[in-house]
Design a protein around this motif. Structure first.
Motif, mmCIF file in Angstrom:
data_model
loop_
_atom_site.group_PDB
_atom_site.id
_atom_site.type_symbol
_atom_site.label_atom_id
_atom_site.label_comp_id
_atom_site.label_asym_id
_atom_site.label_seq_id
_atom_site.Cartn_x
_atom_site.Cartn_y
_atom_site.Cartn_z
ATOM 1 N N VAL B 15 -50.534 36.477 -110.602
ATOM 2 C CA VAL B 15 -51.048 37.670 -109.926
ATOM 3 C C VAL B 15 -52.216 37.327 -109.008
ATOM 4 N N GLY B 16 -52.592 36.065 -108.934
ATOM 5 C CA GLY B 16 -53.657 35.659 -108.019
ATOM 6 C C GLY B 16 -55.054 36.032 -108.472
ATOM 7 N N CYS B 17 -55.319 35.952 -109.775
ATOM 8 C CA CYS B 17 -56.618 36.408 -110.280
ATOM 9 C C CYS B 17 -57.713 35.360 -110.137
ATOM 10 N N SER B 18 -57.329 34.104 -109.846
ATOM 11 C CA SER B 18 -58.293 33.007 -109.673
ATOM 12 C C SER B 18 -58.942 32.544 -110.977
ATOM 13 N N VAL B 21 -59.049 28.870 -110.975
ATOM 14 C CA VAL B 21 -60.091 28.306 -110.115
ATOM 15 C C VAL B 21 -61.424 28.272 -110.871
ATOM 16 N N ILE B 22 -61.704 29.380 -111.549
ATOM 17 C CA ILE B 22 -63.009 29.502 -112.207
ATOM 18 C C ILE B 22 -63.081 28.604 -113.443
ATOM 19 N N LYS B 25 -63.712 25.139 -112.307
ATOM 20 C CA LYS B 25 -65.093 24.916 -111.852
ATOM 21 C C LYS B 25 -66.035 24.701 -113.030
ATOM 22 N N THR B 26 -65.845 25.489 -114.108
ATOM 23 C CA THR B 26 -66.758 25.357 -115.245
ATOM 24 C C THR B 26 -66.416 24.114 -116.065
ATOM 25 N N GLY B 33 -69.196 25.615 -103.793
ATOM 26 C CA GLY B 33 -68.363 25.379 -102.618
ATOM 27 C C GLY B 33 -67.279 24.337 -102.825
ATOM 28 N N PHE B 35 -63.884 23.036 -104.721
ATOM 29 C CA PHE B 35 -62.756 23.566 -105.488
ATOM 30 C C PHE B 35 -61.712 22.477 -105.687
ATOM 31 N N GLN B 41 -51.865 33.191 -101.008
ATOM 32 C CA GLN B 41 -50.953 34.339 -100.965
ATOM 33 C C GLN B 41 -50.218 34.286 -99.641
ATOM 34 N N LEU B 50 -41.121 43.456 -96.889
ATOM 35 C CA LEU B 50 -41.973 42.290 -97.113
ATOM 36 C C LEU B 50 -41.530 41.527 -98.342
ATOM 37 N N MET B 52 -43.507 38.441 -100.894
ATOM 38 C CA MET B 52 -44.782 37.763 -101.048
ATOM 39 C C MET B 52 -44.685 36.709 -102.133
#
Lengths: 474, 179
Positions: B15-18, B21-22, B25-26, B33, B35, B41, B50, B52
């Motif tokens: 769902v692209g919640c990131s 990513v987070i 990072k931790t 800055g 990643f 998307q 459409l 996606m």
């Protein structure tokens, strides 16, 4: 519904068994063909037919999701009903793959002394508006709080608010009305984990520590498998912040209600509840959550569909609403259009940010630091000053409120007559050092709203904005 | 048998919640800055017709990795399980690897060396999954050993359609996108 009924793709056996009012519904949607819906939705009739057939082919496992933030135009009860009626035609209430029945784990209240109140009591009439409120809602929404603060609106005038963890300035529509209501108050207390906008309006701010620093009451939400979860501090509270239980107990003892808080701390309170419920606190604290017994959730597992009407039937045609003077079957009324040259302002959330407050969380803000205004690609080109993807623009609403600068996201994912913003940005509170000034605020632009006469929800998608290049004179 | 680590990214679940990513990072204490993974998307068509796709992307740990060939010092190298790693002590920050990567998977760390996804090899060695995989709330990410025909990732790639990014490069990526 027109296609599904016309082509007999609905669950005839289920509807016959559980629903009433099919013939009235059939007559009502007879003219509402895909060709009728085309100019309204912009979706080709063949695609509507295809979609209806596709959804029906998977029934009952085709969930019509009710969505979140469903108050749009002030006729939202009826729109939600329309979705629920479609789900009924598909036979998905209480069937596998559809809406399941859920249950909570039964937990004992804190062991009470005789005469104690252990549950919330029914709301006294004094909290309701003099005119009686809304026919099918027994309490008002947050905006009702502002109303009740207007002199003469409720049985008594509200003179003080204790605002707990809600940034009313950005959560309510029409911030100018919220500000006016606050001016009518004698006293305002804000309890929050962040120095949000509401704290700036408060006489007293009680800083609460975050959920990772405190004990909270047990959580046992409704679920397929009922469970109980415990919240316990991972680290000590930082700065001068205190847990919610401490704030409540101290306030209580200072106004002579110390007897009502006989426990030493939040942990002792939770442990007493667990003991009374026969749950081993040590095991729960070690595991964090304990699952109960899985319940029957659908007809296939032997559970009755979760229908809460008096006769246990799904009312496709609602005599109850008719008696109250409303449409017994939902009808479509086109929402009012905005002035020429403006876009309808839509708002929602992004999966990265759950609340407005998370905009101030540096980790979440790194991949998602600010909101963007979504503009349809053709509409962006057709603007007096064409907007390209990534351009900074200002948004000006019908009442002259300006927000921005905010970056434009030029996309195909939106209609040409609407723009969209993720809610929770454009903070102004100085204490929100990281989020302040990033993006545009949906709340500031929502100076108007339309109240649903059935249940009092505030429809917010009734504001219109103009797009101006950033840097243009105000 | 020699391990071949790979990841399957389910573009229909994401769902692209990131959260990936987070958590990266931790877990890897990345500088502001910086990643090692990111969410793309991609929209096709015009409104309202459409389609996606949402993809959680990272280093593809290519079987023939141009970044390793491009590295003049041997800092970029092939580690166990086919994981492409950077040895910060050998890296001069010349950025030849960044230029050779077709996926934009590398960046210069605040400490001067080039940094990228390691498939969380430090966790994998202890039998844990990469941080992004463990965190993903929709369970879109599956990590495992392609040399083991019974691993979850092997089974997924047998049963589902998948694509790799920019197959024309001949890099033979080991991150697969389920479609």
């Amino acid at each position: 519904m027109n296609v599904i009924l016309e082509e007999k793709r609905y669950d005839q056996e289920y509807v016959a068994r559980h629903a009433v009012g099919l013939e009235e519904l059939r007559a009502h949607v007879a003219g509402k063909t895909p060709e009728w819906a085309w100019p309204v939705t912009g979706i080709r009739p063949e695609l509507i037919r295809e979609t209806a057939r596709f959804i029906a082919s998977a029934r009952p496992a085709s969930l019509i999701h009710p969505g979140r933030h469903v108050t749009w135009y002030g006729d939202d009860t009826q729109r939600s009903r329309a979705m629920a009626i479609l789900a009924a035609l598909l036979g998905s209430w209480g069937r596998r793959g559809g809406y399941l029945a859920t249950d909570r784990m039964a937990l004992a209240a804190y062991p009470a002394k005789p005469g104690w109140l252990t549950a919330h009591q029914a709301r006294p009439a004094a909290d309701k508006p003099r005119q009686g409120g809304y026919p099918v809602a027994d309490e008002v929404l947050a905006s009702g709080l502002c109303d009740a603060t207007k002199p003469g609106f409720a049985l008594y005038d509200m003179k003080a608010w204790i605002v707990y963890g809600t940034n009313l300035i950005t959560t309510l529509p029409a911030p100018q009305e919220t500000a006016k209501a606050i001016q009518n108050l004698d006293f305002l207390v804000a309890i929050d984990v962040l120095p949000a906008e509401i704290c700036g309006w408060a006489d007293v701010v009680l800083p609460e520590c975050t959920y990772l620093e405190r004990d909270d009451d047990l959580a046992a939400p409704a679920w397929k498998t009922p469970f109980v979860a415990v919240r316990q501090p991972a680290v000590e509270p930082m700065y001068d912040s205190r847990p919610g239980w401490w704030i409540a107990k101290e306030l209580g003892s200072r106004v002579g209600l110390a007897d009502w808080f006989p426990w030493k701390d939040g942990r002792e309170f939770v442990d007493a509840r667990l003991r009374a419920s026969g749950i081993d606190a040590a095991v729960l604290r070690q595991k964090g959550a304990l699952a109960g017994k899985r319940i029957a959730t659908c007809e296939e597992e032997g559970a009755a569909p979760p229908i809460s009407t008096d006769d246990g039937k799904i009312h496709l045609f609602s005599a109850e609403l008719q008696k109250l003077g409303f449409d017994p079957i939902p009808s479509f009324y086109p929402p009012e259009e905005g002035p020429p040259g403006t876009f309808r302002l839509l708002m929602g959330r992004a999966p990265t940010h759950t609340f407005g407050r998370t905009a101030n969380n540096r980790l979440l803000a790194e991949p998602f630091p600010e909101n963007q205004v979504w503009v349809n690609a053709d509409a962006a080109r057709a603007l007096p000053v064409p907007v390209r993807n990534g351009d900074l623009v200002m948004l000006v609403n019908q009442d002259g409120v300006r927000q921005g600068p905010v970056r434009a996201k030029v996309t195909e994912r939106i209609r040409g007559d609407c723009v969209y913003l993720v809610h929770g940005f454009g903070h102004t509170a100085r204490g929100l050092r990281f989020a302040r000034g990033r993006g545009a605020s949906t709340s500031a632009l929502t100076t108007r709203y339309k109240v649903d006469p059935i249940m009092g929800g505030t429809g917010m998608n009734v504001n219109f904005v103009r797009i101006e290049p950033a840097g243009s004179p105000a | 048998m020699k391990k071949r680590y790979a990841m399957a990214v389910d573009t229909r679940r994401c769902v692209g919640c990131s959260a990936c990513v987070i958590s990266c990072k931790t877990e890897n204490r990345l500088p502001a800055g910086g990643f090692r993974d990111w969410v793309v998307q991609e929209t096709r068509g015009t409104f309202p017709a459409l389609s996606m796709e949402i993809r959680s992307e990272r280093c593809n740990h290519c079987s023939s990795a141009p970044c390793i060939d491009a590295c003049p010092t041997g800092a970029s190298h092939l580690a166990e399980g086919g994981v492409v790693m950077v040895n910060p002590a050998k890296c001069t920050g010349c950025k030849a690897c960044i230029a050779s990567c077709a996926y934009g998977a590398r960046y210069v760390h605040a400490e001067g060396h080039v940094d990228k996804c390691t498939f969380c090899l430090h966790r994998v060695r202890k039998g844990r999954s990469p941080a992004c995989v463990e965190t993903c709330p929709t369970r879109s990410l599956t990590f495992g050993d392609l040399a083991d025909a019974e691993s979850a990732v092997s089974r997924l790639l047998r049963s589902r359609r998948f694509e790799v990014l920019r197959p024309e490069t001949g890099n033979r990526p080991n991150v697969f996108f389920l479609t």
